[in-house]
Design a protein around this motif. Sequence first.
Motif, PDB file in Angstrom:
ATOM      1  N   UNK A 164      17.273   6.531   5.548  1.00 35.75           N
ATOM      2  CA  UNK A 164      17.990   5.403   4.954  1.00 35.75           C
ATOM      3  C   UNK A 164      17.429   5.018   3.591  1.00 35.75           C
ATOM      4  N   UNK A 165      16.262   5.564   3.250  1.00 38.69           N
ATOM      5  CA  UNK A 165      15.712   5.352   1.917  1.00 38.69           C
ATOM      6  C   UNK A 165      14.851   4.112   1.761  1.00 38.69           C
ATOM      7  N   UNK A 166      14.542   3.428   2.851  1.00 40.31           N
ATOM      8  CA  UNK A 166      13.687   2.247   2.802  1.00 40.31           C
ATOM      9  C   UNK A 166      12.225   2.666   3.011  1.00 40.31           C
ATOM     10  N   UNK A 167      11.273   1.931   2.438  1.00 39.60           N
ATOM     11  CA  UNK A 167       9.868   2.237   2.723  1.00 39.60           C
ATOM     12  C   UNK A 167       9.584   2.097   4.209  1.00 39.60           C
ATOM     13  N   UNK A 168       8.834   3.040   4.774  1.00 43.73           N
ATOM     14  CA  UNK A 168       8.553   3.035   6.209  1.00 43.73           C
ATOM     15  C   UNK A 168       7.048   3.086   6.441  1.00 43.73           C
ATOM     16  N   UNK A 169       6.566   2.216   7.323  1.00 41.49           N
ATOM     17  CA  UNK A 169       5.158   2.199   7.708  1.00 41.49           C
ATOM     18  C   UNK A 169       5.075   2.426   9.216  1.00 41.49           C
ATOM     19  N   UNK A 170       4.242   3.373   9.627  1.00 40.29           N
ATOM     20  CA  UNK A 170       4.009   3.623  11.044  1.00 40.29           C
ATOM     21  C   UNK A 170       2.773   2.835  11.476  1.00 40.29           C
ATOM     22  N   UNK A 171       2.950   1.967  12.470  1.00 37.82           N
ATOM     23  CA  UNK A 171       1.917   0.995  12.840  1.00 37.82           C
ATOM     24  C   UNK A 171       1.233   1.436  14.132  1.00 37.82           C
ATOM     25  N   UNK A 172       0.005   1.904  14.006  1.00 40.20           N
ATOM     26  CA  UNK A 172      -0.739   2.385  15.166  1.00 40.20           C
ATOM     27  C   UNK A 172      -1.616   1.306  15.786  1.00 40.20           C
ATOM     28  N   UNK A 173      -2.015   0.300  15.000  1.00 39.98           N
ATOM     29  CA  UNK A 173      -2.921  -0.736  15.483  1.00 39.98           C
ATOM     30  C   UNK A 173      -2.544  -2.060  14.834  1.00 39.98           C
ATOM     31  N   UNK A 192      18.181 -10.709   0.241  1.00 36.75           N
ATOM     32  CA  UNK A 192      17.241 -10.013  -0.639  1.00 36.75           C
ATOM     33  C   UNK A 192      15.811 -10.517  -0.474  1.00 36.75           C
ATOM     34  N   UNK A 193      15.632 -11.663   0.183  1.00 36.93           N
ATOM     35  CA  UNK A 193      14.285 -12.204   0.389  1.00 36.93           C
ATOM     36  C   UNK A 193      13.594 -11.585   1.606  1.00 36.93           C
ATOM     37  N   UNK A 194      14.323 -10.813   2.389  1.00 35.24           N
ATOM     38  CA  UNK A 194      13.715 -10.148   3.547  1.00 35.24           C
ATOM     39  C   UNK A 194      12.822  -9.017   3.044  1.00 35.24           C
ATOM     40  N   UNK A 195      11.546  -9.107   3.353  1.00 29.62           N
ATOM     41  CA  UNK A 195      10.568  -8.130   2.867  1.00 29.62           C
ATOM     42  C   UNK A 195      10.094  -7.183   3.960  1.00 29.62           C
ATOM     43  N   UNK A 196      10.186  -7.614   5.214  1.00 29.30           N
ATOM     44  CA  UNK A 196       9.640  -6.839   6.331  1.00 29.30           C
ATOM     45  C   UNK A 196      10.668  -6.741   7.450  1.00 29.30           C
ATOM     46  N   UNK A 197      10.847  -5.532   7.976  1.00 27.05           N
ATOM     47  CA  UNK A 197      11.741  -5.300   9.111  1.00 27.05           C
ATOM     48  C   UNK A 197      10.936  -4.580  10.191  1.00 27.05           C
ATOM     49  N   UNK A 198      10.681  -5.272  11.283  1.00 24.42           N
ATOM     50  CA  UNK A 198       9.877  -4.738  12.376  1.00 24.42           C
ATOM     51  C   UNK A 198      10.816  -4.226  13.468  1.00 24.42           C
ATOM     52  N   UNK A 199      10.729  -2.949  13.766  1.00 19.91           N
ATOM     53  CA  UNK A 199      11.518  -2.358  14.846  1.00 19.91           C
ATOM     54  C   UNK A 199      10.610  -2.225  16.062  1.00 19.91           C
ATOM     55  N   UNK A 219      10.118  -1.129   6.435  1.00 21.03           N
ATOM     56  CA  UNK A 219      10.412  -0.993   7.859  1.00 21.03           C
ATOM     57  C   UNK A 219       9.148  -0.540   8.586  1.00 21.03           C
ATOM     58  N   UNK A 220       8.826  -1.221   9.674  1.00 14.81           N
ATOM     59  CA  UNK A 220       7.627  -0.926  10.458  1.00 14.81           C
ATOM     60  C   UNK A 220       8.046  -0.363  11.806  1.00 14.81           C
ATOM     61  N   UNK A 221       7.547   0.838  12.133  1.00 14.47           N
ATOM     62  CA  UNK A 221       7.941   1.526  13.360  1.00 14.47           C
ATOM     63  C   UNK A 221       6.711   1.989  14.128  1.00 14.47           C
ATOM     64  N   UNK A 222       6.920   2.338  15.375  1.00 12.57           N
ATOM     65  CA  UNK A 222       5.861   2.946  16.183  1.00 12.57           C
ATOM     66  C   UNK A 222       5.676   4.402  15.761  1.00 12.57           C
ATOM     67  N   UNK A 223       4.436   4.868  15.610  1.00 10.50           N
ATOM     68  CA  UNK A 223       4.213   6.275  15.250  1.00 10.50           C
ATOM     69  C   UNK A 223       4.835   7.255  16.229  1.00 10.50           C
ATOM     70  N   UNK A 224       4.923   6.873  17.499  1.00  8.02           N
ATOM     71  CA  UNK A 224       5.459   7.774  18.526  1.00  8.02           C
ATOM     72  C   UNK A 224       6.966   7.685  18.680  1.00  8.02           C
TER      73      UNK A 224
END
Length: 239
Positions: free
Chosen positions: A100-109, A53-60, A83-88
């Motif tokens: 999956x219902x987790x917050x998702x951020x698309x990381x361009x830079x 439960x302490x995991x706050x960030x998941x980088x794919x 969850x952090x993913x590539x926009x493409x």
Amino acid sequence: MNIRVVATGSTPREHRERRWGLSLLLGNSVLLDTFGMPSVFRENLCRTAEDVSRIRHVVLSHEHWDHVDGLVALAEQNPKATVYICPSTERSVKAWIKGLGMPVVEVADWLEIEKGVFLSGEIAGTWSGNPLWEQFMVIQEPPGLSVLTGCAHPGLSPILQCVRRRFPDPVTLLMGGFHLLNSSREEISVEIAALRMFGVQRVAPTHCTGELAVQMLRDAFGNRFLDVEEGGLINTQSD
């Protein structure tokens, strides 16, 4: 910072069995990739993490199955992790991740997700002759930088060039999949020369690096070569 090896699949047999991929836990709160077999990932993560439960960030790092499929297991245990993913990322994979219902951020830079922990944003690579976008991670802490790659499809030199443009610090650790599995001895020698040119001090290759490249890196770096084993721990600040 401690990096724990949650799961890694690196051998031909593991590839055939789909027990293939990579997952690293940085400290207690950041995951890089989620391996390829959800059951193995779930079991290993529960054994490795002090508290899931302490995991706050998941980088794919990228969209391939062997780096994302275990995410379904984490979503069951900790759906609040971002969850952090590539926009493409390919559209169907992106839809599956978001479903999956987790917050998702698309990381361009470049993005700092915790103090001293940076995501590169997507950079272009190739796989089987087709474009493939990938991001990598940088940990900035004395005495320098730790660069973590999922598969390094863009190539180690372009990744290190990207790091050099952003940070003045030396690269004290390069860890992860180096994507040299199908490279010749001559091609691997060129990559090793590039690592020396960029001043990489320690290497910890795994996953798609390949047996020949691992041996050549071990020979080239000597006691600055670190073995990566499932369940193992690497301290980014060790000498």
